[in-house]
Design an enzyme around this catalytic site. Structure first.
Site, PDB file in Angstrom:
ATOM      1  N   GLU A 181       6.919  46.913  58.502  1.00 51.53           N
ATOM      2  CA  GLU A 181       7.671  46.441  57.672  1.00 51.53           C
ATOM      3  C   GLU A 181       9.189  46.477  57.756  1.00 51.53           C
ATOM      4  O   GLU A 181       9.952  45.586  57.616  1.00 51.53           O
ATOM      5  CB  GLU A 181       7.372  47.285  56.127  1.00 51.53           C
ATOM      6  CG  GLU A 181       6.238  47.067  55.259  1.00 51.53           C
ATOM      7  CD  GLU A 181       6.248  45.730  55.030  1.00 51.53           C
ATOM      8  OE1 GLU A 181       7.002  45.164  54.268  1.00 51.53           O
ATOM      9  OE2 GLU A 181       5.394  44.667  55.784  1.00 51.53           O
ATOM     10  N   ASP A 182       9.592  47.637  58.372  1.00 45.31           N
ATOM     11  CA  ASP A 182      11.241  47.691  58.398  1.00 45.31           C
ATOM     12  C   ASP A 182      11.527  47.622  59.975  1.00 45.31           C
ATOM     13  O   ASP A 182      12.724  47.469  60.167  1.00 45.31           O
ATOM     14  CB  ASP A 182      11.587  49.283  58.163  1.00 45.31           C
ATOM     15  CG  ASP A 182      11.069  49.446  56.600  1.00 45.31           C
ATOM     16  OD1 ASP A 182      10.816  48.582  56.073  1.00 45.31           O
ATOM     17  OD2 ASP A 182      10.846  50.618  56.145  1.00 45.31           O
TER      18      ASP A 182
END
Ligand code: MN
Length: 707
Positions: free
Chosen positions: A82-83
């Site tokens: 996600e990051d």
């Protein structure tokens, strides 16, 4: 980066936390840690801590539940896709597919946001989360993730804090409860409550603390008396006083309209013994010590709660008249009550005395999660808990973020009818997750569905072949029936009109009384029904016309005809043997239950019937205002050349026609005959298409097909 590594080193070698893992797993875990740390390098949390502190804390929580190495690795990696720029494939290559699947599952859950406060929506949302995470471990990671975020929620903005707290209260705490993770359930509730209502929480927490101080003597005395009574009876047991949670105190005050002292003056004791017979012995001893309150005795050992919970509950009048709530259970029941689904991992390394617990957990999982699973070793089953938690349902989003629950296999048409009957009746296309899909597309969990409608659109009988919901089915049937009835009535009116003119009469000269008489004598319920019967071929228009005009023996004048537009729908059918189009000479016959079937005048299929049953046939004319396209069949014989089909098709398209179907047959090695069904407005249009086809050198023979 280098600073955080030693912290992890010490954790890994902390036998309390990770000691239950094999050294090989610990080494893999360390790799995952370094990978995640490198990926999150430079990122910080709202609190200012290095980002890696979060996945590490999540892994620690899961280690507290003794989850397997794969789960812990996935926990350390749960935010990297996600990051950071790390992909699922990279994780799969480095740590294996199961770990990558777990990370992917958690990321998917992260993407969906709960927006509505409605109770039904919260329930659907919980079910959707559970259904999307087909591996229970994904949910466990998500819950640990949420727990750590709740523990560190103080650092984020007040608005976000409230949203996360509400979501925790409405979604995640109930999921923890459903999975039997009792300690987690209560901690999530307490944390969420403290952020949603900080003031109330503070006041109640303070009062709880004070009450505990005031009652210390009473509690000590009661515990001593209970322990002594059990020892006197030769019953081996451990006895604990139970603290009330702030949130459950609050709920009781609100729901039962009680004051703090009324709720809190109740003191709880838990007695844990070795086996089931001892539970009942201990309960008997308690009833001998203090008087039980009638109607409060509950035996959840004989009849467990739906989530598998077992215990005996009883309320007693304690010393100083204070009510005492007593729970009696075995060690195994206690483990299940505290950690539910996780109790399997928590205690699996112990000896086979626990196989009972495992069987119980297994049974519980089976009933609670409604799993259909193939017979096999329950332990093995639990180790690969790929559960389909709600095998019969899918959960999908409306464009506004509402969640609808539909049966598995439901299509976009079912969705449209679930939103509103009008949406269903007018749907023409659908978008799933932003992409156009056919209406028959089956929906999957988490799909975002948008229905495109058109005001003139109508349900298609073909939909009945693939819709799954009763609502869609009955609405489509109802619409088609009504539509057919209306169409039939309107055709019936025109047929009757023609029959009246043939008798040199007209509808205008028929009075209401004649209508009433004919309707009644004919056994119909209304004029409308009588007309529909004519349209459907159940009554002959000439007979009804004679009855209406009371001219039983006059002769018809055959020189009148019915006009058709071809847009009547099911009441008028264009015969597929000759496929008449405007401009063709046509003739019609009324078939029982089929309405008017229209053929070309020279259709070979009807020659015999027209000769033998002339009464069946009536003159039909095209309405000149017709605007729709009609199907015509043509045969084309071409030389076998590369790309010939493409040339023919593009020639047809250029002449403004559509191709509905193509069938080819090889005549000889040299030639191929192709059968096309194309769409044209009328005879002139068809002639244009055929002329332009003749211009192709490949085309050797060309004709309109007539059976
Ligand atoms: Mn996270």
């Amino acid at each position: 980066m280098a600073a955080a590594a030693p912290a992890f080193q010490s954790l890994v070698h902390d036998a309390e936390r990770f000691g239950y893992l094999k050294p090989k797993d610990v080494a893999r875990l360390e790799e995952a840690y370094r990978f995640s740390e490198a990926a999150h390098a430079g990122q910080t949390r709202q609190s200012g801590d290095p980002y890696i502190s979060h996945p590490l804390a999540v892994a620690e929580i899961l280690a507290g539940w003794h989850l397997d190495g794969q789960t812990l690795m996935a926990a350390l990696l749960h935010d990297v896709t996600e990051d950071t720029s790390v992909t699922k494939d990279e994780i799969s290559d480095t740590f294996g597919k199961p770990v990558a699947e777990l990370v992917d599952g958690v990321s998917k859950l992260d993407k969906i946001e709960f927006t509505s406060a409605e109770h039904v929506q919260a329930e659907n949302f919980r079910k959707m989360l559970l259904a999307m995470a087909r591996d229970v471990r994904v949910i466990l990671i998500k819950l640990a993730d949420r727990l750590h975020n709740m523990r560190t929620l103080g650092a984020v903005s007040p608005a976000k804090r409230r949203r996360i707290a509400r979501e925790t209260m409405e979604i995640y705490a109930p999921i923890a409860n459903r999975l039997g993770l009792n300690a987690l359930y209560h901690e999530l509730q307490e944390l969420a409550f403290s952020h949603l209502f900080p003031l109330r929480f503070q006041v109640l927490a303070k009062a709880t603390k004070a009450a505990r101080g005031n009652r210390r003597e009473m509690i000590g005395k009661t515990l001593d008396a209970v322990k002594k009574k059990l020892a006197d009876g030769g019953i081996a047991a451990t006895v604990h006083g139970r603290e009330k949670h702030v949130y459950s105190t609050y709920r009781k005050m609100i729901e039962k309209h009680l004051s703090f002292s009324e709720v809190h003056d109740i003191f709880g004791i838990r007695i844990i013994v070795e086996d089931i017979p001892t539970c009942y012995l201990a309960m008997g001893a308690m009833h001998g010590l203090y008087k039980p309150i009638p109607g409060k005795f509950k035996d959840y050992i004989a009849i467990p709660k739906a989530n598998g919970y077992q215990s005996i509950h009883t309320d007693l009048i304690g010393p100083y008249g204070v009510p005492v709530e007593v729970q009696v259970r075995t060690e195994q029941m206690h483990r299940l009550a505290e950690s539910g689904v996780a109790s399997h991992w928590l205690y699996k390394d112990e000896t086979d005395q626990l196989s009972d617990l495992q069987k119980q957990t297994h049974r519980w999982l089976q009933s609670l999660l409604e799993i259909q699973h193939q017979s096999g070793d329950p332990r093995e089953f639990l180790e690969h808990v790929k559960v389909d938690l709600f095998p019969d349902e899918v959960y999908v989003f409306t464009p506004k973020g509402k969640i609808l629950s539909l049966p598995r296999g439901a299509t976009t048409v079912d969705f449209a009818y679930a939103v509103h009957t009008d949406i269903g009746n007018r749907c023409v296309a659908a978008k799933v997750n932003g992409e156009l899909v056919p209406l028959r597309q089956e929906l999957r969990n988490g799909d975002r569905v948008e229905i495109i409608t058109a005001s003139h659109a109508k349900p298609n009988p073909g939909w009945l072949q693939y819709v799954r919901t009763g609502k869609a089915r009955s609405n489509i049937r109802h619409f088609l029936k009504t539509m057919q009835y209306e169409e039939s009535a309107s055709l019936g009116e025109r047929l009757l009109d023609q029959a009246l003119r043939a008798l040199k009469g007209s509808a205008a000269e028929v009075d209401d009384a004649s209508w009433e008489r004919v309707v009644r004598d004919g056994g119909a319920r209304s004029k409308e029904e009588l007309l529909a019967d004519i349209g459907l071929g159940k009554r002959l228009p000439a007979v009804v016309a004679r009855l209406l005009l009371k001219r039983m023996d006059s002769h018809e004048d055959a020189k009148t005809s019915v006009t058709i537009r071809g847009t009547e729908g099911m009441a008028v059918q264009l015969a597929t043997c000759c496929r008449p189009i405007p401009g063709d000479g046509i003739v019609g016959s009324i078939k029982k239950g089929q309405g008017l079937v229209v053929h070309q005048l020279d259709c070979p299929a009807i020659v015999r019937s027209r000769k033998n049953e002339p009464d069946q046939w009536l003159d039909v004319e095209w309405d000149p205002r017709t605007t729709r396209l009609f199907q015509a069949a043509i045969h084309i014989t071409v030389e076998n050349q590369r790309g010939v089909l493409a040339r023919v098709a593009s020639q047809i398209a250029e002449a403004g026609s559509n191709i509905d179907s193509i069938a080819t047959e090889e005549d000889r090695a040299l030639f191929t005959t192709m059968h096309f069904i194309i769409e044209v407005a009328n005879r002139q249009h068809l002639a244009r298409v055929m002329r332009s086809l003749r211009r192709l050198p490949d085309v050797k023979r060309l004709a309109r097909a007539k059976e």
